[in-house]
Design an enzyme around this catalytic site. Structure first.
Site, PDB file in Angstrom:
ATOM      1  N   HIS A  17       0.815  -1.210   0.000  1.00  0.00           N
ATOM      2  CA  HIS A  17       0.000   0.000   0.000  1.00  0.00           C
ATOM      3  C   HIS A  17       0.858   1.273   0.000  1.00  0.00           C
ATOM      4  O   HIS A  17       0.329   2.363  -0.164  1.00  0.00           O
ATOM      5  CB  HIS A  17      -0.895  -0.010   1.240  1.00  0.00           C
ATOM      6  CG  HIS A  17      -2.341   0.291   0.990  1.00  0.00           C
ATOM      7  ND1 HIS A  17      -2.924   0.315  -0.248  1.00  0.00           N
ATOM      8  CD2 HIS A  17      -3.332   0.588   1.863  1.00  0.00           C
ATOM      9  CE1 HIS A  17      -4.213   0.602  -0.132  1.00  0.00           C
ATOM     10  NE2 HIS A  17      -4.479   0.783   1.137  1.00  0.00           N
ATOM     11  N   ASN A  64      -6.970   6.033   4.244  1.00  0.00           N
ATOM     12  CA  ASN A  64      -8.406   6.309   4.096  1.00  0.00           C
ATOM     13  C   ASN A  64      -8.785   7.765   4.326  1.00  0.00           C
ATOM     14  O   ASN A  64      -9.898   8.160   4.006  1.00  0.00           O
ATOM     15  CB  ASN A  64      -9.225   5.399   5.008  1.00  0.00           C
ATOM     16  CG  ASN A  64      -9.083   3.945   4.622  1.00  0.00           C
ATOM     17  OD1 ASN A  64      -8.488   3.601   3.601  1.00  0.00           O
ATOM     18  ND2 ASN A  64      -9.629   3.080   5.441  1.00  0.00           N
ATOM     19  N   ASP A  89      -1.093   2.467  -5.265  1.00  0.00           N
ATOM     20  CA  ASP A  89      -1.046   1.055  -5.622  1.00  0.00           C
ATOM     21  C   ASP A  89      -2.401   0.698  -6.232  1.00  0.00           C
ATOM     22  O   ASP A  89      -3.362   1.446  -6.078  1.00  0.00           O
ATOM     23  CB  ASP A  89      -0.785   0.196  -4.382  1.00  0.00           C
ATOM     24  CG  ASP A  89      -1.877   0.358  -3.347  1.00  0.00           C
ATOM     25  OD1 ASP A  89      -2.689  -0.574  -3.203  1.00  0.00           O
ATOM     26  OD2 ASP A  89      -1.946   1.414  -2.683  1.00  0.00           O
ATOM     27  N   ASN A 110      -9.420   3.312  -1.509  1.00  0.00           N
ATOM     28  CA  ASN A 110      -9.928   4.216  -0.477  1.00  0.00           C
ATOM     29  C   ASN A 110      -9.172   5.548  -0.402  1.00  0.00           C
ATOM     30  O   ASN A 110      -9.769   6.577  -0.088  1.00  0.00           O
ATOM     31  CB  ASN A 110      -9.935   3.534   0.884  1.00  0.00           C
ATOM     32  CG  ASN A 110     -11.013   2.485   0.981  1.00  0.00           C
ATOM     33  OD1 ASN A 110     -12.057   2.577   0.333  1.00  0.00           O
ATOM     34  ND2 ASN A 110     -10.767   1.460   1.776  1.00  0.00           N
TER      35      ASN A 110
END
Length: 186
Positions: A17, A64, A89, A110
């Site tokens: 991530h 997020n 990513d 997100n």
């Protein structure tokens, strides 16, 4: 402005991530950026790439909530939508593939969803780097937060090098040229 998405903290440093953070760090090192400064819940540095003054941004709000930090930096520096590039990513793309888009949806990501919501637009360039494995995964959330295995790190370095070249192409020749050059090699 180039924003790399990721999660702050040493435990996420080599996570899938965090490819956005990794690419920002690569650009910063290659440009001789000494250090980032804290601003708008982000780490921000100024470099010159392809003759352009560029802000490199790493939101420190966790993935997020990236939109809050990005919206603050964009507003503070009056960055027009078309001058924003976001690196993330992408679990829907095969490992190592690059996809560049001039605009579009969050595609289930997100961090991108947060940025689109906070800015109120999807009219910004994004560079997505594929992390999808060749095998099925049971828990996508865990997968993206897991670190890359040590054996794949040289390949990750090559992917980051190619992604940096794509960003240079965007800055030098425009998004459409970069899309033609890098999206076709999938």
């Amino acid at each position: 402005m180039i924003v790399g998405l990721g999660n702050p903290g040493a435990e996420y440093e080599w996570s899938r991530h965090n490819l956005g953070f990794m690419l920002i760090d690569k650009l910063a090192a290659e440009s001789g950026l000494g250090r980032f400064r804290r601003e708008c819940h982000s780490l921000v540095g100024r470099v010159e790439l392809e003759g352009c003054a560029v802000k490199l941004v790493k939101p420190q709000t966790y993935m997020n909530l990236s939109g809050e930090a990005v919206a603050c930096v964009v507003a503070k520096h009056s960055v027009p939508d078309e001058s924003l590039i976001v690196i993330s990513d992408d679990l829907a793309l095969p490992f190592g593939k690059i996809r560049i888009r001039a605009r579009g949806s969050a595609g289930g990501h997100n961090g991108l969803k947060s940025i689109i919501g906070s800015l109120g637009t999807n009219e910004f360039t994004r560079l997505r780097i594929g992390i999808q494995p060749e095998h099925p995964i049971g828990d996508p959330k865990r997968f993206v937060l897991d670190t890359f295995p040590g054996a794949s790190r040289p390949e990750v370095e090559r992917i980051l090098e190619r992604s940096a070249e794509a960003l240079h192409t965007i800055l030098r020749d425009g998004v459409l040229k970069a899309m033609t050059e890098y999206n076709s090699n999938e």
